[in-house]
Design an enzyme around this catalytic site. Sequence first.
Site, short mmCIF file in Angstrom:
data_model
loop_
_atom_site.label_atom_id
_atom_site.label_comp_id
_atom_site.label_asym_id
_atom_site.label_seq_id
_atom_site.Cartn_x
_atom_site.Cartn_y
_atom_site.Cartn_z
N CYS A 72 46.62 35.55 38.76
CA CYS A 72 45.21 35.87 38.95
C CYS A 72 45.07 37.39 38.89
CB CYS A 72 44.76 35.32 40.30
SG CYS A 72 43.07 35.71 40.70
N ASN A 91 37.03 30.49 51.68
CA ASN A 91 38.12 31.23 52.31
C ASN A 91 37.53 32.30 53.20
OD1 ASN A 91 40.28 29.87 50.92
ND2 ASN A 91 39.60 30.94 49.08
N SER A 116 30.87 30.80 38.22
CA SER A 116 30.70 30.76 39.67
C SER A 116 29.29 30.27 39.96
CB SER A 116 30.90 32.17 40.25
OG SER A 116 32.23 32.56 40.05
N PHE A 117 29.16 28.98 40.09
CA PHE A 117 27.82 28.37 40.16
C PHE A 117 27.29 28.38 41.60
CE2 PHE A 117 24.70 24.94 39.12
CZ PHE A 117 24.11 25.59 38.06
N HIS A 118 27.99 27.68 42.47
CA HIS A 118 27.83 27.80 43.93
C HIS A 118 26.52 27.36 44.57
CE1 HIS A 118 31.61 29.80 43.54
NE2 HIS A 118 31.16 31.02 43.33
N CYS A 153 41.23 33.04 46.81
CA CYS A 153 40.13 33.63 46.03
C CYS A 153 39.04 34.16 46.94
CB CYS A 153 39.51 32.69 45.02
SG CYS A 153 39.77 30.98 45.26
N CYS A 204 27.95 39.31 45.89
CA CYS A 204 27.88 37.91 46.33
C CYS A 204 28.21 37.88 47.82
CB CYS A 204 28.86 37.07 45.52
SG CYS A 204 28.52 37.18 43.75
N SER A 227 36.52 33.91 34.64
CA SER A 227 35.49 33.46 35.58
C SER A 227 34.38 34.51 35.66
CB SER A 227 36.11 33.26 36.96
OG SER A 227 35.09 32.96 37.91
N CYS A 230 31.73 36.81 49.31
CA CYS A 230 32.94 37.34 48.66
C CYS A 230 33.35 38.66 49.28
CB CYS A 230 32.66 37.51 47.16
SG CYS A 230 33.98 38.35 46.28
N CYS A 281 33.40 45.74 42.88
CA CYS A 281 32.51 44.96 42.02
C CYS A 281 31.10 45.50 42.20
CB CYS A 281 32.58 43.49 42.44
SG CYS A 281 31.72 42.37 41.31
N GLY A 325 36.47 41.90 40.80
CA GLY A 325 35.61 42.40 39.72
C GLY A 325 34.97 41.32 38.87
N GLU A 326 33.96 41.74 38.13
CA GLU A 326 33.24 40.84 37.22
C GLU A 326 33.71 41.16 35.80
OE1 GLU A 326 31.02 38.12 36.96
OE2 GLU A 326 31.56 38.65 34.92
N GLU A 384 44.39 44.19 43.46
CA GLU A 384 45.35 43.16 43.82
C GLU A 384 45.51 42.16 42.68
OE1 GLU A 384 44.93 43.37 48.66
OE2 GLU A 384 43.61 41.99 47.62
N1 SAH Z 1 33.65 38.00 39.54
C1 SAH Z 1 34.06 36.79 38.97
C2 SAH Z 1 35.53 36.50 39.16
C3 SAH Z 1 36.16 36.80 40.50
S1 SAH Z 1 35.89 35.72 41.83
C4 SAH Z 1 33.23 35.66 39.50
O1 SAH Z 1 32.50 35.85 40.45
O2 SAH Z 1 33.30 34.59 38.93
C5 SAH Z 1 36.77 34.23 41.54
C6 SAH Z 1 36.12 33.02 42.21
O3 SAH Z 1 36.29 33.03 43.65
C7 SAH Z 1 34.61 32.96 41.98
O4 SAH Z 1 34.19 31.66 41.71
C8 SAH Z 1 34.10 33.40 43.32
O5 SAH Z 1 32.77 33.00 43.48
C9 SAH Z 1 35.06 32.75 44.27
N2 SAH Z 1 35.02 33.30 45.62
C10 SAH Z 1 34.66 34.54 46.00
N3 SAH Z 1 34.77 34.68 47.34
C11 SAH Z 1 35.24 33.49 47.82
C12 SAH Z 1 35.58 33.04 49.12
N4 SAH Z 1 35.51 33.83 50.17
N5 SAH Z 1 36.03 31.77 49.25
C13 SAH Z 1 36.14 30.98 48.15
N6 SAH Z 1 35.85 31.37 46.91
C14 SAH Z 1 35.39 32.61 46.73
FE1 SF4 Z 2 31.93 40.24 42.27
FE2 SF4 Z 2 32.78 37.74 41.66
FE3 SF4 Z 2 32.91 38.66 44.19
FE4 SF4 Z 2 30.53 38.09 43.08
S1 SF4 Z 2 32.21 36.62 43.51
S2 SF4 Z 2 31.04 39.93 44.29
S3 SF4 Z 2 30.88 38.73 40.98
S4 SF4 Z 2 34.04 39.47 42.44
#
Ligand code: SAH
Ligand code: SF4
Length: 395
Positions: free
Chosen positions: A129, A327, A250-252, A370, A140, A228, A143, A136, A196-197, A116
Amino acid sequence: MTASAPITQDVVTIARKLPETDRINLVGLTRPQLRAALIENGTPENKVRMRVDQIWQWIYQKGVRDFDAMTNLAKGYRAELAGRFAIGVPAIVSKQVSADGTRKYLVRIAGGHEVETVYIPEADRGTLCISSQVGCTLTCSFCHTGTQKLVRNLTAAEIVGQVMLARDDLGEWPEPGRAPRDETRLISNVVLMGMGEPLYNFEAVRDAMQIVMDGEGISLSRRRITLSTSGVVPEIARTAEEIGCLLAISFHATTDEVRDRLVPINRKWNIEALLSALRDYPRLSTSERITFEYVMLKGVNDSDADARRLVRLIAGIPAKINLIPFNEWPGAPYERSDWERIEAFADIIYKAGYASPIRTPRGEDIMAACGQLKSATERARRSRARIAAESGPAG
Ligand code: SAH
Ligand code: SF4
């Protein structure tokens, strides 16, 4: 295929026949690779530099997909090129348009896989985006993409191709010789924040972004591209050196215990290892701050103590903190933090001297926000499995 969406258009376009032909796709080749391909095809060495520039401009500045339209090349040469090469971008299978104008494209790539790509229009910019992998390898826990196994890496052609197909759909190819200024473009920014990463597909991402940044290519400034990463520490310095775009992390979470659960790559490279790689980041400066992405999960990582720890952890790193309201997706194990909580968290960070924008979720009605992306084939496979399970043993 996407009939349940609010506004859906089926746009079956340009299913390029690349996989079935043995012609080489010129899209996604770096300048040296294109040069080598042309020489191998008999282009004289003393002409090749000019030919690379000309072909490159037709493809990336004018959006041409047909060698015969390359009018500054001799007819015979065009025919030779067409016999050996192709100009192929992935096909848009369907497009959904959100009530807020966000567009989500389902994109088919070779092998029948799908990814997508999301276009987010805003008052002062338009952000595309893009995805770097199908699925991936990382998992996480918040995600949606992370629930899907890695199918394969995208090629450079498929990565830069996402920018090209979005430009096709938006009707954005400029008049010959008149590349618009960055900020007036429909696609003014590119973020590698789709599926993806990106740092686990480094070379293809790098080659594609070099084409996007090249003045004779798509011609977007490197400061309008943000990559990212979840924290692939060994590739972080290379990102600055070989791509030079902006970086988002993606610190979180603010403790290893919580981050281990949310972003499992933390078990390999923990918070300290990640921060030390960022402190050494070659391009670090106030004008090119690192974005720390922080997803707000109710009761998990959203306390005042977390906000204060976050500020202490990143002390000394030119940074901006992007708070992302979680989200939700079907079956997600978390809830979005309350709005007051997000604001209180943002306030602590802001008072410590950091910009702390709260990201407005976009395209939620079409699951384009996202972390919600996941290929439709995978969704369909799962729902078929669920229906089969719910209906019990056959017969
Ligand atoms: N794999 C990379 C880039 C893709 S994700 C990464 O993890 O950074 C893009 C961003 O969306 C990342 O910061 C990810 O942590 C965040 N993200 C993933 N799932 C999400 C969700 N359900 N709600 C909000 N942000 C989310
Ligand atoms: Fe992969 Fe990024 Fe989703 Fe983590 S947040 S599973 S690295 S796409």
